[in-house]
Design a protein around this motif. Structure first.
Motif, PDB file in Angstrom:
ATOM      1  N   ARG A  62      23.211 -45.923  -8.503  1.00 29.22           N
ATOM      2  CA  ARG A  62      23.204 -45.657  -9.944  1.00 29.22           C
ATOM      3  C   ARG A  62      24.405 -44.795 -10.336  1.00 29.22           C
ATOM      4  O   ARG A  62      25.087 -45.068 -11.328  1.00 29.22           O
ATOM      5  CB  ARG A  62      21.894 -44.967 -10.334  1.00 29.22           C
ATOM      6  N   ASN A  63      24.692 -43.770  -9.536  1.00 31.82           N
ATOM      7  CA  ASN A  63      25.845 -42.901  -9.819  1.00 31.82           C
ATOM      8  C   ASN A  63      27.160 -43.662  -9.692  1.00 31.82           C
ATOM      9  O   ASN A  63      28.061 -43.494 -10.517  1.00 31.82           O
ATOM     10  CB  ASN A  63      25.857 -41.695  -8.884  1.00 31.82           C
ATOM     11  N   LEU A  64      27.268 -44.485  -8.670  1.00 33.87           N
ATOM     12  CA  LEU A  64      28.500 -45.251  -8.480  1.00 33.87           C
ATOM     13  C   LEU A  64      28.716 -46.266  -9.600  1.00 33.87           C
ATOM     14  O   LEU A  64      29.837 -46.455 -10.072  1.00 33.87           O
ATOM     15  CB  LEU A  64      28.478 -45.966  -7.122  1.00 33.87           C
ATOM     16  N   ARG A  65      27.641 -46.908 -10.017  1.00 36.23           N
ATOM     17  CA  ARG A  65      27.764 -47.914 -11.080  1.00 36.23           C
ATOM     18  C   ARG A  65      28.063 -47.287 -12.436  1.00 36.23           C
ATOM     19  O   ARG A  65      28.655 -47.929 -13.297  1.00 36.23           O
ATOM     20  CB  ARG A  65      26.488 -48.744 -11.147  1.00 36.23           C
ATOM     21  N   SER A  66      27.668 -46.049 -12.622  1.00 38.84           N
ATOM     22  CA  SER A  66      27.931 -45.397 -13.905  1.00 38.84           C
ATOM     23  C   SER A  66      29.366 -44.877 -13.998  1.00 38.84           C
ATOM     24  O   SER A  66      29.788 -44.424 -15.060  1.00 38.84           O
ATOM     25  CB  SER A  66      26.941 -44.259 -14.142  1.00 38.84           C
ATOM     26  N   TRP A  67      30.118 -44.972 -12.913  1.00 36.48           N
ATOM     27  CA  TRP A  67      31.507 -44.499 -12.912  1.00 36.48           C
ATOM     28  C   TRP A  67      32.324 -45.172 -14.000  1.00 36.48           C
ATOM     29  O   TRP A  67      33.156 -44.542 -14.638  1.00 36.48           O
ATOM     30  CB  TRP A  67      32.129 -44.741 -11.531  1.00 36.48           C
TER      31      TRP A  67
ATOM     32  N   SER B 137      38.950 -39.217 -16.235  1.00 38.10           N
ATOM     33  CA  SER B 137      38.188 -39.018 -15.003  1.00 38.10           C
ATOM     34  C   SER B 137      38.370 -40.205 -14.054  1.00 38.10           C
ATOM     35  O   SER B 137      38.503 -40.030 -12.846  1.00 38.10           O
ATOM     36  CB  SER B 137      36.712 -38.834 -15.340  1.00 38.10           C
ATOM     37  N   GLN B 138      38.395 -41.395 -14.614  1.00 42.34           N
ATOM     38  CA  GLN B 138      38.629 -42.584 -13.797  1.00 42.34           C
ATOM     39  C   GLN B 138      40.031 -42.555 -13.203  1.00 42.34           C
ATOM     40  O   GLN B 138      40.244 -42.972 -12.064  1.00 42.34           O
ATOM     41  CB  GLN B 138      38.431 -43.847 -14.631  1.00 42.34           C
ATOM     42  N   CYS B 139      40.981 -42.042 -13.947  1.00 36.13           N
ATOM     43  CA  CYS B 139      42.367 -41.930 -13.467  1.00 36.13           C
ATOM     44  C   CYS B 139      42.439 -41.033 -12.229  1.00 36.13           C
ATOM     45  O   CYS B 139      43.176 -41.335 -11.291  1.00 36.13           O
ATOM     46  CB  CYS B 139      43.248 -41.340 -14.552  1.00 36.13           C
ATOM     47  N   ASP B 140      41.696 -39.929 -12.243  1.00 35.56           N
ATOM     48  CA  ASP B 140      41.690 -39.022 -11.088  1.00 35.56           C
ATOM     49  C   ASP B 140      41.245 -39.746  -9.830  1.00 35.56           C
ATOM     50  O   ASP B 140      41.833 -39.578  -8.763  1.00 35.56           O
ATOM     51  CB  ASP B 140      40.780 -37.818 -11.348  1.00 35.56           C
TER      52      ASP B 140
ATOM     53  N   MET C 184      44.035 -42.243  -8.810  1.00 34.43           N
ATOM     54  CA  MET C 184      45.188 -41.534  -8.245  1.00 34.43           C
ATOM     55  C   MET C 184      44.893 -41.046  -6.834  1.00 34.43           C
ATOM     56  O   MET C 184      45.722 -41.150  -5.940  1.00 34.43           O
ATOM     57  CB  MET C 184      45.583 -40.349  -9.139  1.00 34.43           C
ATOM     58  N   SER C 185      43.698 -40.518  -6.626  1.00 34.82           N
ATOM     59  CA  SER C 185      43.290 -40.068  -5.302  1.00 34.82           C
ATOM     60  C   SER C 185      43.298 -41.234  -4.326  1.00 34.82           C
ATOM     61  O   SER C 185      43.746 -41.103  -3.183  1.00 34.82           O
ATOM     62  CB  SER C 185      41.897 -39.437  -5.389  1.00 34.82           C
ATOM     63  N   TYR C 186      42.817 -42.382  -4.774  1.00 35.03           N
ATOM     64  CA  TYR C 186      42.795 -43.578  -3.939  1.00 35.03           C
ATOM     65  C   TYR C 186      44.214 -43.981  -3.536  1.00 35.03           C
ATOM     66  O   TYR C 186      44.477 -44.338  -2.383  1.00 35.03           O
ATOM     67  CB  TYR C 186      42.109 -44.726  -4.682  1.00 35.03           C
ATOM     68  N   LEU C 187      45.144 -43.919  -4.478  1.00 30.54           N
ATOM     69  CA  LEU C 187      46.514 -44.336  -4.208  1.00 30.54           C
ATOM     70  C   LEU C 187      47.282 -43.344  -3.340  1.00 30.54           C
ATOM     71  O   LEU C 187      48.152 -43.733  -2.558  1.00 30.54           O
ATOM     72  CB  LEU C 187      47.264 -44.549  -5.528  1.00 30.54           C
ATOM     73  N   LEU C 188      46.970 -42.057  -3.461  1.00 29.78           N
ATOM     74  CA  LEU C 188      47.749 -41.028  -2.791  1.00 29.78           C
ATOM     75  C   LEU C 188      47.200 -40.589  -1.436  1.00 29.78           C
ATOM     76  O   LEU C 188      47.929 -40.021  -0.630  1.00 29.78           O
ATOM     77  CB  LEU C 188      47.881 -39.804  -3.701  1.00 29.78           C
ATOM     78  N   GLN C 189      45.930 -40.830  -1.172  1.00 30.94           N
ATOM     79  CA  GLN C 189      45.320 -40.329   0.055  1.00 30.94           C
ATOM     80  C   GLN C 189      44.777 -41.465   0.899  1.00 30.94           C
ATOM     81  O   GLN C 189      44.175 -42.400   0.385  1.00 30.94           O
ATOM     82  CB  GLN C 189      44.175 -39.366  -0.279  1.00 30.94           C
TER      83      GLN C 189
END
Length: 154
Positions: A71-76, A83-86, A89-94
């Motif tokens: 439920r938490n993941l789907r509400s993202w 907030s989605q950008c963060d 960006m984390s996905y792309l950089l780490q």
């Protein structure tokens, strides 16, 4: 059953917590009493046994936790764009980051046996660092460390 087993320690002002991290299992114990090492040793003895996890982590609890996570993941996608950008960006950089869609797919394909196996392997193949402070003496801290190391590697 677990809450009842350690209720007296909680009433006495002792606190503990466990969490599974990318680097292994984090165990935190708090309290200022000579009984703290006994609590640590008892807890480590319990959590190092697969029978403990089979007792604690049963299908109904697993399903509740899995549903909350999904439920938490789907509400993202409903969160603010910044907030989605963060997350992106984390996905792309780490390295090692997952997109929410990948997390959802992994969660949907996870079952209770998978989680129990992961817990068991995480407890057996992890490095250990012990930080002790407060009223615990050095000899006691070293004895606790030996017990943790012995139980986690067995």
């Amino acid at each position: 059953a677990t809450a009842r087993r350690y209720y007296a320690a909680e009433v006495a002002g002792l606190d503990f917590g466990f969490s599974l991290t990318k680097r292994g299992v984090s165990m935190i114990f708090n309290g200022f009493t000579p009984k703290l090492p006994q609590l640590v040793m008892r807890l480590v003895d319990d959590v190092s046994k697969p029978s403990f996890w089979n007792e604690v982590l049963q299908q109904p609890l697993f399903e509740i936790c899995k549903e909350r996570l999904l439920r938490n993941l789907r509400s993202w996608v409903k969160e603010r764009p910044d907030s989605q950008c963060d997350v992106l960006m984390s996905y792309l950089l780490q390295e090692g980051q997952w997109l929410p869609s990948d997390k959802i797919a992994a969660c949907e394909n996870t079952d209770l046996t998978c989680v129990q196996d992961r817990l068991t392997s995480s407890l057996q193949y992890t490095a250990m660092t012990l930080y002790a402070h407060g009223s615990m003496e050095k000899d006691t801290a070293l004895a606790v460390q030996r017990v943790i190391k012995k139980n986690m590697k067995s």
